[in-house]
Structures are given as C-alpha cells and as structure tokens.
Design a protein around this motif. Structure first.
Motif, PDB file in Angstrom:
ATOM      1  N   LEU A 144       5.535   1.045  -9.866  1.00 37.40           N
ATOM      2  CA  LEU A 144       4.959   0.655 -11.150  1.00 37.40           C
ATOM      3  C   LEU A 144       4.190  -0.664 -11.065  1.00 37.40           C
ATOM      4  CD1 LEU A 144       4.628   1.300 -14.140  1.00 37.40           C
ATOM      5  CD2 LEU A 144       6.776   0.094 -14.556  1.00 37.40           C
ATOM      6  N   LEU A 145       4.755  -1.656 -10.378  1.00 34.13           N
ATOM      7  CA  LEU A 145       4.075  -2.956 -10.283  1.00 34.13           C
ATOM      8  C   LEU A 145       2.785  -2.851  -9.477  1.00 34.13           C
ATOM      9  CD1 LEU A 145       7.159  -5.291  -9.781  1.00 34.13           C
ATOM     10  CD2 LEU A 145       5.821  -4.936 -11.870  1.00 34.13           C
ATOM     11  N   ALA A 146       2.813  -2.095  -8.394  1.00 35.91           N
ATOM     12  CA  ALA A 146       1.598  -1.897  -7.595  1.00 35.91           C
ATOM     13  C   ALA A 146       0.541  -1.167  -8.423  1.00 35.91           C
ATOM     14  CB  ALA A 146       1.922  -1.127  -6.326  1.00 35.91           C
ATOM     15  N   SER A 147       0.958  -0.159  -9.164  1.00 33.93           N
ATOM     16  CA  SER A 147       0.021   0.596 -10.012  1.00 33.93           C
ATOM     17  C   SER A 147      -0.591  -0.296 -11.079  1.00 33.93           C
ATOM     18  CB  SER A 147       0.737   1.775 -10.670  1.00 33.93           C
ATOM     19  OG  SER A 147       1.165   2.690  -9.695  1.00 33.93           O
TER      20      SER A 147
ATOM     21  N   ILE B  38       3.458 -15.170  -2.217  1.00 33.72           N
ATOM     22  CA  ILE B  38       3.621 -13.723  -2.359  1.00 33.72           C
ATOM     23  C   ILE B  38       3.804 -13.316  -3.815  1.00 33.72           C
ATOM     24  CG2 ILE B  38       4.559 -13.429  -0.032  1.00 33.72           C
ATOM     25  CD1 ILE B  38       7.301 -12.911  -1.463  1.00 33.72           C
ATOM     26  N   LEU B  39       3.455 -12.076  -4.058  1.00 33.37           N
ATOM     27  CA  LEU B  39       3.703 -11.409  -5.327  1.00 33.37           C
ATOM     28  C   LEU B  39       4.655 -10.264  -4.995  1.00 33.37           C
ATOM     29  CD1 LEU B  39       3.116 -10.873  -8.313  1.00 33.37           C
ATOM     30  CD2 LEU B  39       1.106  -9.569  -7.589  1.00 33.37           C
ATOM     31  N   ASP B  40       5.877 -10.388  -5.437  1.00 29.38           N
ATOM     32  CA  ASP B  40       6.946  -9.425  -5.087  1.00 29.38           C
ATOM     33  C   ASP B  40       6.816  -8.175  -5.940  1.00 29.38           C
ATOM     34  OD1 ASP B  40       9.289  -8.080  -4.524  1.00 29.38           O
ATOM     35  OD2 ASP B  40      10.587  -9.814  -4.827  1.00 29.38           O
ATOM     36  N   LEU B  41       6.533  -7.054  -5.297  1.00 27.74           N
ATOM     37  CA  LEU B  41       6.410  -5.762  -5.988  1.00 27.74           C
ATOM     38  C   LEU B  41       7.670  -4.928  -5.853  1.00 27.74           C
ATOM     39  CD1 LEU B  41       2.811  -4.710  -4.822  1.00 27.74           C
ATOM     40  CD2 LEU B  41       3.469  -6.018  -6.858  1.00 27.74           C
ATOM     41  N   SER B  42       8.733  -5.507  -5.312  1.00 30.62           N
ATOM     42  CA  SER B  42       9.927  -4.724  -5.025  1.00 30.62           C
ATOM     43  C   SER B  42      10.888  -4.579  -6.202  1.00 30.62           C
ATOM     44  CB  SER B  42      10.694  -5.328  -3.835  1.00 30.62           C
ATOM     45  OG  SER B  42      11.231  -6.593  -4.173  1.00 30.62           O
TER      46      SER B  42
ATOM     47  N   MET C 214       0.828  -1.207   0.000  1.00 31.95           N
ATOM     48  CA  MET C 214       0.000   0.000   0.000  1.00 31.95           C
ATOM     49  C   MET C 214       0.862   1.257   0.000  1.00 31.95           C
ATOM     50  SD  MET C 214      -3.056  -0.965   2.605  1.00 31.95           S
ATOM     51  CE  MET C 214      -3.359  -2.691   2.941  1.00 31.95           C
ATOM     52  N   VAL C 215       1.910   1.250   0.802  1.00 31.04           N
ATOM     53  CA  VAL C 215       2.827   2.395   0.827  1.00 31.04           C
ATOM     54  C   VAL C 215       3.509   2.545  -0.528  1.00 31.04           C
ATOM     55  CG1 VAL C 215       4.956   3.304   1.852  1.00 31.04           C
ATOM     56  CG2 VAL C 215       3.167   2.350   3.321  1.00 31.04           C
ATOM     57  N   ALA C 216       3.945   1.426  -1.098  1.00 31.65           N
ATOM     58  CA  ALA C 216       4.601   1.461  -2.407  1.00 31.65           C
ATOM     59  C   ALA C 216       3.670   2.028  -3.473  1.00 31.65           C
ATOM     60  CB  ALA C 216       5.075   0.062  -2.799  1.00 31.65           C
TER      61      ALA C 216
ATOM     62  N   ALA D  33       0.437  -9.441  -2.000  1.00 34.48           N
ATOM     63  CA  ALA D  33       1.303  -8.520  -2.743  1.00 34.48           C
ATOM     64  C   ALA D  33       2.079  -7.704  -1.722  1.00 34.48           C
ATOM     65  CB  ALA D  33       0.477  -7.603  -3.634  1.00 34.48           C
ATOM     66  N   THR D  34       3.398  -7.634  -1.909  1.00 31.51           N
ATOM     67  CA  THR D  34       4.244  -6.934  -0.959  1.00 31.51           C
ATOM     68  C   THR D  34       5.434  -6.283  -1.640  1.00 31.51           C
ATOM     69  OG1 THR D  34       5.513  -7.150   1.102  1.00 31.51           O
ATOM     70  CG2 THR D  34       5.597  -9.017  -0.436  1.00 31.51           C
ATOM     71  N   ALA D  35       5.871  -5.186  -1.079  1.00 32.39           N
ATOM     72  CA  ALA D  35       7.115  -4.548  -1.525  1.00 32.39           C
ATOM     73  C   ALA D  35       8.248  -4.896  -0.564  1.00 32.39           C
ATOM     74  CB  ALA D  35       6.926  -3.034  -1.604  1.00 32.39           C
ATOM     75  N   ALA D  36       7.956  -5.756   0.410  1.00 28.51           N
ATOM     76  CA  ALA D  36       8.953  -6.206   1.396  1.00 28.51           C
ATOM     77  C   ALA D  36       8.865  -7.722   1.525  1.00 28.51           C
ATOM     78  CB  ALA D  36       8.704  -5.531   2.738  1.00 28.51           C
ATOM     79  N   PRO D  37       9.287  -8.456   0.481  1.00 29.72           N
ATOM     80  CA  PRO D  37       9.105  -9.910   0.475  1.00 29.72           C
ATOM     81  C   PRO D  37       9.843 -10.651   1.596  1.00 29.72           C
ATOM     82  CG  PRO D  37      10.517  -9.225  -1.334  1.00 29.72           C
ATOM     83  CD  PRO D  37       9.963  -7.976  -0.723  1.00 29.72           C
TER      84      PRO D  37
END
Length: 126
Positions: free
Chosen positions: A22-25, A121-125, A14-16, A107-111
C-alpha cells in the motif's frame, strides 16, 4: 528553495510495489499526480528486483512516474567499489548532486539493510 521530493526505489521497494504494498502504491500514485515528486529506479536495483520477482522490471519501467537510471560511468565506478550492485547503485543515485543538493530519500521495504549507511530512508515495510 524547492519543496521537491526525490525518492530512489531500492530493489525491495520495487518488489513490494509488485506485491501491492500500500505505501509503495501510494508513493507511485503521488509521484504520478504531484509535479514536484520524483521517483527513480536504478537499473542495477531493477535487475535485482526482477531476479527476486520476475516481471518487476517491466512493471516498474512502464510506470510513467518512474525514471529508470542507467549505469553511467559515475555509477559504474561507485558500483565497482562495492560488493552489491543493487545497493551501490541505489546509494549512488541517492547521493547529493548539483541538481539535488540534499540528495534523495531511499524508499525500501527492507530498512534494516540500510542500517549504519549514510542515507535517509522511507520505510515502506509498515
């Protein structure tokens, strides 16, 4: 059998998204345009994301493709057994249910925070 995709956003995702990841968007856009893509924001993770980046809760909650998951009794019991509310609510939201026998992907930006956890998980990092 359905090809529906169920994704739970953790607080880092959510923060990302608020910072223009871009991946979160893309994930949010696809959930908005694809009928079988579903995004969930657990309330406890939403609170933690807003503590990290004020305004995130309003941003995420305003997105039509995101369903905010309340802290119901089952979720409260799961949270009570854990040390971190955000992670516990996210993990609970991703668990299998009768409607989603395979559960959901987180979905996470901190896998790394999910290492060793029984979740997908879906790595958004990247």
């Amino acid at each position: 059998m359905t090809d529906a995709l169920h994704v739970v956003l953790d607080d880092a995702a959510m923060v990302a998204a608020g910072y223009g990841n871009l991946l979160a968007s893309r994930l949010i856009h696809r959930a908005h345009t694809e009928p079988d893509w579903f995004l969930y924001a657990p309330a406890c993770a939403l609170v933690e994301a807003d503590r990290t980046r004020p305004g995130t809760a309003e941003h995420i909650a305003a997105l039509p493709a995101v369903t905010v998951l309340e802290l119901d009794l089952a979720a409260a019991l799961a949270v009570a057994r854990d040390t971190g509310w955000a992670a516990a609510h996210t993990r609970h939201a991703a668990a299998p249910t009768p409607d989603r026998p395979d559960g959901a992907v987180i979905a996470t930006a901190a896998p790394d925070r999910w290492a060793g956890q029984p979740v997908r998980i879906l790595d958004l990092s990247h």
